[in-house]
Design a protein around this motif. Structure first.
Motif, PDB file in Angstrom:
ATOM      1  N   GLU A  28       0.784  -1.214   0.114  1.00  0.00           N
ATOM      2  CA  GLU A  28      -0.079  -0.010  -0.123  1.00  0.00           C
ATOM      3  C   GLU A  28       0.851   1.280   0.084  1.00  0.00           C
ATOM      4  N   LEU A  29       2.028   1.181   0.852  1.00  0.00           N
ATOM      5  CA  LEU A  29       2.849   2.283   0.996  1.00  0.00           C
ATOM      6  C   LEU A  29       3.624   2.733  -0.335  1.00  0.00           C
ATOM      7  N   ALA A  30       3.835   1.574  -1.153  1.00  0.00           N
ATOM      8  CA  ALA A  30       4.533   1.762  -2.512  1.00  0.00           C
ATOM      9  C   ALA A  30       3.635   2.238  -3.469  1.00  0.00           C
ATOM     10  N   LYS A  31       2.324   1.836  -3.305  1.00  0.00           N
ATOM     11  CA  LYS A  31       1.195   2.153  -4.421  1.00  0.00           C
ATOM     12  C   LYS A  31       1.158   3.996  -3.796  1.00  0.00           C
ATOM     13  N   GLU A  32       1.070   4.313  -2.522  1.00  0.00           N
ATOM     14  CA  GLU A  32       1.040   5.794  -2.171  1.00  0.00           C
ATOM     15  C   GLU A  32       1.862   6.536  -3.067  1.00  0.00           C
ATOM     16  N   MET A  33       3.104   5.862  -3.005  1.00  0.00           N
ATOM     17  CA  MET A  33       4.276   6.601  -3.288  1.00  0.00           C
ATOM     18  C   MET A  33       4.285   6.761  -4.791  1.00  0.00           C
ATOM     19  N   LEU A  34       4.017   5.611  -5.514  1.00  0.00           N
ATOM     20  CA  LEU A  34       3.807   5.784  -7.043  1.00  0.00           C
ATOM     21  C   LEU A  34       2.932   6.742  -7.424  1.00  0.00           C
ATOM     22  N   GLU A  35       1.948   6.724  -6.766  1.00  0.00           N
ATOM     23  CA  GLU A  35       0.827   7.711  -6.975  1.00  0.00           C
ATOM     24  C   GLU A  35       1.197   9.144  -6.861  1.00  0.00           C
ATOM     25  N   LYS A  36       2.025   9.450  -6.042  1.00  0.00           N
ATOM     26  CA  LYS A  36       2.503  10.818  -5.673  1.00  0.00           C
ATOM     27  C   LYS A  36       3.496  11.084  -6.755  1.00  0.00           C
ATOM     28  N   THR A  37       4.505  10.097  -6.959  1.00  0.00           N
ATOM     29  CA  THR A  37       5.373  10.242  -8.021  1.00  0.00           C
ATOM     30  C   THR A  37       4.713  10.773  -9.441  1.00  0.00           C
ATOM     31  N   ARG A  38       3.670   9.880  -9.628  1.00  0.00           N
ATOM     32  CA  ARG A  38       2.706  10.221 -10.941  1.00  0.00           C
ATOM     33  C   ARG A  38       2.065  11.647 -11.174  1.00  0.00           C
ATOM     34  N   ASN A  39       1.622  11.935  -9.757  1.00  0.00           N
ATOM     35  CA  ASN A  39       0.820  13.434  -9.653  1.00  0.00           C
ATOM     36  C   ASN A  39       1.936  14.509  -9.815  1.00  0.00           C
TER      37      ASN A  39
END
Length: 260
Positions: free
Chosen positions: A245-256
């Motif tokens: 979940e944390l990795a998903k959060e970080m990938l999402e943040k990077t994309r944004n």
């Protein structure tokens, strides 16, 4: 995607710093990011936690810092495709003393890893539990700082001290340094104090606290003794799910950020 260098730092020991560095790196690599973990703690726990035995280490981060070995020659592959590590051994503790004589000693790590950035999406630096020259080097090399913080009474005090250090580094050595986020760790839902700490941190840092909260979990503390990240040791465990979940959060943040 531009490489992001992230220091995983907290001057307090036992807050889940290495657990986070190892398991977040592994989860991002499984999600097909290209990840490098730099073990910057003389205890070498990130190295052993990814199955790198001391006997198998050729060059390590000490050689890179002190003996000017090119960082690429210290890379070790791990069991997970896309995840590499530059390991550490106890000799790294001597680097603090040996670097004192050097000109621009605070930027040694930054200069050493500059050529690696084109090969990775994320470079994590697992900092030692202190605010000495190694941590200063890590914060000077980093784009952002991820702070694992235990859900306990004294944690807020330590957080203030670390944020003070980060501000000093920003003023003098790395004006671009930003906060990646605060990760609450070792959460016990039965403990009212833990709930209070979570509420306090979210109130003080609403935009800088990860939604993911890492619980106390037996599998997370067992995995390092098998030389495996949690995703290989017990993929279906609560601890593994949290770091995914944390990795998903970080990938999402990077994309944004890339779109914004």
């Amino acid at each position: 995607m531009e490489c992001r260098v992230i220091a995983v730092a907290n001057q307090k020991g036992g807050v889940g710093k290495t657990t986070t560095a190892v398991n977040l790196s592994a989860s991002l690599a499984v999600a097909e990011a290209r990840v490098l973990l730099i073990d910057f703690d003389p205890q070498g726990n990130s190295s052993s936690g990814l199955g790198i035995s001391e006997e198998s280490i050729g060059h390590d981060i000490y050689d890179v810092l002190v003996n000017d070995v090119p960082a690429r020659e210290a890379l070790h592959h791990t069991e997970i495709d896309g995840l590499d590590i530059i390991p550490a051994r106890i000799e790294l503790s001597a680097a603090e003393v040996e670097l004192i004589q050097e000109i621009s000693r605070e930027t040694k790590l930054k200069r050493s890893i500059a050529s690696l950035k084109e090969s990775y999406d994320y470079i994590f630096i697992d900092c030692p539990p202190s605010l000495g020259l190694l941590t200063v080097n890590a914060l000077t090399a980093a784009d952002t700082v991820l702070i694992p913080m235990q859900c306990e009474y004294y944690a807020m005090e330590g957080l203030k001290q670390l944020l003070g250090t980060i501000n000093l580094i920003k003023e003098s050595l790395n004006p671009e340094l930003a906060l990646e986020g605060i990760l609450l760790t070792m959460y016990d839902a039965r403990n009212n104090l833990a709930k209070e700490v979570v509420a306090q941190v979210k109130a003080h840092f609403p935009d800088n606290t990860f939604n993911t909260i890492v619980p106390r979990a037996v599998a997370l503390s067992e995995a390092p003794s098998y030389g495996k990240p949690i995703i290989l040791y017990q993929a279906k465990s609560k601890g593994s799910e949290c770091y995914i979940e944390l990795a998903k959060e970080m990938l999402e943040k990077t994309r944004n950020q890339a779109q914004g």
